[in-house]
Design a protein around this motif. Structure first.
Motif, PDB file in Angstrom:
ATOM      1  N   MET A  73      22.147   7.121 -20.634  1.00 43.61           N
ATOM      2  CA  MET A  73      21.451   7.170 -19.341  1.00 43.61           C
ATOM      3  C   MET A  73      20.807   5.824 -19.034  1.00 43.61           C
ATOM      4  SD  MET A  73      19.458  10.816 -19.455  1.00 43.61           S
ATOM      5  CE  MET A  73      20.266  12.282 -20.091  1.00 43.61           C
ATOM      6  N   ASP A  74      20.158   5.250 -20.045  1.00 43.55           N
ATOM      7  CA  ASP A  74      19.485   3.963 -19.846  1.00 43.55           C
ATOM      8  C   ASP A  74      20.477   2.870 -19.483  1.00 43.55           C
ATOM      9  OD1 ASP A  74      17.062   5.119 -20.453  1.00 43.55           O
ATOM     10  OD2 ASP A  74      17.038   4.433 -22.545  1.00 43.55           O
ATOM     11  N   ALA A  75      21.682   2.937 -20.039  1.00 50.26           N
ATOM     12  CA  ALA A  75      22.695   1.921 -19.763  1.00 50.26           C
ATOM     13  C   ALA A  75      23.272   2.046 -18.364  1.00 50.26           C
ATOM     14  CB  ALA A  75      23.824   2.011 -20.786  1.00 50.26           C
ATOM     15  N   ALA A  76      23.361   3.277 -17.860  1.00 50.03           N
ATOM     16  CA  ALA A  76      24.072   3.517 -16.602  1.00 50.03           C
ATOM     17  C   ALA A  76      23.173   3.661 -15.391  1.00 50.03           C
ATOM     18  CB  ALA A  76      24.942   4.769 -16.731  1.00 50.03           C
ATOM     19  N   TYR A  77      21.887   3.911 -15.614  1.00 53.18           N
ATOM     20  CA  TYR A  77      20.996   4.176 -14.488  1.00 53.18           C
ATOM     21  C   TYR A  77      19.734   3.318 -14.582  1.00 53.18           C
ATOM     22  CZ  TYR A  77      23.844   8.301 -13.594  1.00 53.18           C
ATOM     23  OH  TYR A  77      24.890   9.140 -13.319  1.00 53.18           O
ATOM     24  N   SER A  78      19.142   3.057 -13.423  1.00 53.22           N
ATOM     25  CA  SER A  78      17.890   2.312 -13.379  1.00 53.22           C
ATOM     26  C   SER A  78      16.774   3.128 -14.010  1.00 53.22           C
ATOM     27  CB  SER A  78      17.522   1.982 -11.930  1.00 53.22           C
ATOM     28  OG  SER A  78      18.520   1.192 -11.331  1.00 53.22           O
ATOM     29  N   ASP A  79      15.705   2.453 -14.394  1.00 47.37           N
ATOM     30  CA  ASP A  79      14.593   3.127 -15.057  1.00 47.37           C
ATOM     31  C   ASP A  79      13.964   4.212 -14.202  1.00 47.37           C
ATOM     32  OD1 ASP A  79      14.950   1.490 -17.248  1.00 47.37           O
ATOM     33  OD2 ASP A  79      13.379   0.072 -16.662  1.00 47.37           O
ATOM     34  N   ASP A  80      14.013   4.059 -12.883  1.00 51.19           N
ATOM     35  CA  ASP A  80      13.338   5.024 -12.018  1.00 51.19           C
ATOM     36  C   ASP A  80      14.260   6.150 -11.552  1.00 51.19           C
ATOM     37  OD1 ASP A  80      14.926   3.466 -10.423  1.00 51.19           O
ATOM     38  OD2 ASP A  80      13.452   3.219  -8.814  1.00 51.19           O
ATOM     39  N   ILE A  81      15.466   6.232 -12.145  1.00 55.19           N
ATOM     40  CA  ILE A  81      16.401   7.282 -11.784  1.00 55.19           C
ATOM     41  C   ILE A  81      16.475   8.294 -12.919  1.00 55.19           C
ATOM     42  CG2 ILE A  81      18.795   7.827 -11.182  1.00 55.19           C
ATOM     43  CD1 ILE A  81      17.313   6.241  -9.075  1.00 55.19           C
ATOM     44  N   TYR A  82      16.202   9.566 -12.616  1.00 57.48           N
ATOM     45  CA  TYR A  82      16.288  10.605 -13.633  1.00 57.48           C
ATOM     46  C   TYR A  82      17.599  11.358 -13.497  1.00 57.48           C
ATOM     47  CZ  TYR A  82      15.764  14.973 -16.095  1.00 57.48           C
ATOM     48  OH  TYR A  82      15.986  16.039 -16.910  1.00 57.48           O
ATOM     49  N   VAL A  83      18.307  11.507 -14.596  1.00 53.90           N
ATOM     50  CA  VAL A  83      19.483  12.374 -14.646  1.00 53.90           C
ATOM     51  C   VAL A  83      19.360  13.233 -15.896  1.00 53.90           C
ATOM     52  CG1 VAL A  83      21.014  10.826 -13.388  1.00 53.90           C
ATOM     53  CG2 VAL A  83      20.858  10.630 -15.863  1.00 53.90           C
ATOM     54  N   ASP A  84      19.931  14.441 -15.867  1.00 55.98           N
ATOM     55  CA  ASP A  84      19.835  15.295 -17.047  1.00 55.98           C
ATOM     56  C   ASP A  84      21.044  15.108 -17.948  1.00 55.98           C
ATOM     57  OD1 ASP A  84      21.927  16.772 -15.941  1.00 55.98           O
ATOM     58  OD2 ASP A  84      20.577  18.234 -15.033  1.00 55.98           O
ATOM     59  N   ASP A  85      21.002  15.781 -19.105  1.00 56.02           N
ATOM     60  CA  ASP A  85      22.062  15.619 -20.100  1.00 56.02           C
ATOM     61  C   ASP A  85      23.428  15.993 -19.542  1.00 56.02           C
ATOM     62  OD1 ASP A  85      20.089  14.905 -21.802  1.00 56.02           O
ATOM     63  OD2 ASP A  85      20.201  16.666 -23.101  1.00 56.02           O
TER      64      ASP A  85
ATOM     65  N   GLY B 101      31.867   3.228 -33.643  1.00 54.14           N
ATOM     66  CA  GLY B 101      31.371   3.983 -34.788  1.00 54.14           C
ATOM     67  C   GLY B 101      29.899   4.320 -34.735  1.00 54.14           C
ATOM     68  N   ILE B 102      29.152   3.623 -33.881  1.00 49.53           N
ATOM     69  CA  ILE B 102      27.713   3.881 -33.761  1.00 49.53           C
ATOM     70  C   ILE B 102      27.478   4.986 -32.733  1.00 49.53           C
ATOM     71  CG2 ILE B 102      25.476   2.896 -33.174  1.00 49.53           C
ATOM     72  CD1 ILE B 102      26.712   1.835 -35.757  1.00 49.53           C
ATOM     73  N   VAL B 103      26.685   5.967 -33.101  1.00 52.44           N
ATOM     74  CA  VAL B 103      26.402   7.087 -32.201  1.00 52.44           C
ATOM     75  C   VAL B 103      25.396   6.653 -31.145  1.00 52.44           C
ATOM     76  CG1 VAL B 103      25.499   9.426 -32.031  1.00 52.44           C
ATOM     77  CG2 VAL B 103      26.833   8.749 -34.032  1.00 52.44           C
ATOM     78  N   ARG B 104      25.728   6.939 -29.894  1.00 50.99           N
ATOM     79  CA  ARG B 104      24.817   6.687 -28.777  1.00 50.99           C
ATOM     80  C   ARG B 104      24.316   8.030 -28.263  1.00 50.99           C
ATOM     81  NH1 ARG B 104      23.452   1.225 -28.314  1.00 50.99           N
ATOM     82  NH2 ARG B 104      25.338  -0.073 -28.363  1.00 50.99           N
ATOM     83  N   THR B 105      23.006   8.165 -28.185  1.00 46.28           N
ATOM     84  CA  THR B 105      22.442   9.406 -27.655  1.00 46.28           C
ATOM     85  C   THR B 105      22.646   9.457 -26.146  1.00 46.28           C
ATOM     86  OG1 THR B 105      20.247   8.482 -27.224  1.00 46.28           O
ATOM     87  CG2 THR B 105      20.677   9.329 -29.454  1.00 46.28           C
ATOM     88  N   ARG B 106      22.476  10.632 -25.587  1.00 48.54           N
ATOM     89  CA  ARG B 106      22.585  10.765 -24.140  1.00 48.54           C
ATOM     90  C   ARG B 106      21.531   9.912 -23.438  1.00 48.54           C
ATOM     91  NH1 ARG B 106      24.181  15.445 -26.387  1.00 48.54           N
ATOM     92  NH2 ARG B 106      26.038  16.490 -25.511  1.00 48.54           N
ATOM     93  N   ASN B 107      20.332   9.847 -24.021  1.00 45.76           N
ATOM     94  CA  ASN B 107      19.281   9.026 -23.415  1.00 45.76           C
ATOM     95  C   ASN B 107      19.667   7.557 -23.393  1.00 45.76           C
ATOM     96  OD1 ASN B 107      17.513  11.123 -22.818  1.00 45.76           O
ATOM     97  ND2 ASN B 107      16.425  10.980 -24.775  1.00 45.76           N
ATOM     98  N   GLN B 108      20.301   7.079 -24.447  1.00 50.03           N
ATOM     99  CA  GLN B 108      20.737   5.685 -24.480  1.00 50.03           C
ATOM    100  C   GLN B 108      21.813   5.423 -23.430  1.00 50.03           C
ATOM    101  OE1 GLN B 108      21.790   5.589 -28.662  1.00 50.03           O
ATOM    102  NE2 GLN B 108      20.042   4.263 -29.138  1.00 50.03           N
TER     103      GLN B 108
END
Length: 234
Positions: free
Chosen positions: A185-197, A176-183
């Motif tokens: 991304m943070d869960a699935a990728y390391s801090d130094d990895i950039y991925v787009d929406d 029920g809680i909305v997770r943003t795309r940025n959240q």
């Protein structure tokens, strides 16, 4: 203990550049330019994880994995053609643990290797399989076992990559809680990895497709346009 990673690809430029990068990241590497040579070596002296290209002469990555799976549960990441969903589906069906589309960032490969090795560690004796973070998760018809990287829907198994598992786990932890795309991304990728929406959107699309193959009425992952995604266990 330093992890050993085997790289199998007929492109020597990829072998060299990826091997050098992984060594700089603290891994030991072995490189093989064809599947037949790799099969003998991986069977005789298994590394901790292997990265296979799918399209190779003599013995392609899919056949290499099928033969390897007859003797070993060695964790494997496939390198696939960009947006080639057939490669991805065949690789996962053959027993791959994850896939990465070419062209890829060496940092992303290193991050996926660490994520898979971490999950393998959780299942070993003396690991953290009983820690709260690795406890099985049940939400409605969904069950997830992080320590064993297993997912079921209504009792039917659903095969997910590490990235897909982490995204779904993040959504299911708080229904029920909305997770943003940025959240996500943070869960699935390391801090130094950039991925787009669009990368997150593609993973959500694949998750829905996999669950609908088991249950055509699956609608537990909801899109809230302009906000993100949420999981419903109702």
């Amino acid at each position: 203990m330093t992890a050993t990673v085997a790289l199998v690809d007929d492109d020597r430029n990829i072998l060299t550049s990826l091997s050098v990068y992984l060594q700089a990241e603290g891994f030991l590497t072995r490189v093989y330019s064809d599947g037949e040579t790799a099969l003998k070596a991986l069977t005789a002296d298994p590394p901790d994880l292997a990265v296979f290209d799918i399209k190779m002469p003599r013995l392609d990555g899919l056949e290499l994995l099928r033969r390897l799976r007859e003797k070993s549960r060695l964790p494997v990441i496939f390198l696939t053609s960009k947006d080639d969903e057939l490669d991805e589906a065949q690789g996962l069906a053959a027993g791959a643990d994850d896939y990465i589309a070419k062209p890829f960032s060496p940092r992303l490969v290193a991050a996926r290797i660490r994520a898979i090795l971490r999950r393998v560690e959780l299942t070993q004796p003396g690991g953290e399989a009983h820690a709260d973070a690795a406890a099985p998760l049940a939400r409605g018809r969904l069950t997830m076992d992080p320590a064993r990287h297993r997912t079921t829907w209504g009792g039917e198994p659903v095969t997910l990559t590490v990235t897909e598992f982490l995204i779904l786990e993040t959504l299911a932890q708080r229904p029920g809680i909305v997770r943003t795309r940025n959240q996500l991304m943070d869960a699935a990728y390391s801090d130094d990895i950039y991925v787009d929406d669009r990368t997150i959107d593609s993973h959500i699309k694949r998750l829905r497709r996999k669950f609908r193959a088991v249950d055509p009425r699956f609608d537990a992952i909801e899109t809230l346009y302009g906000a993100g995604y949420r999981f419903s266990d109702e």
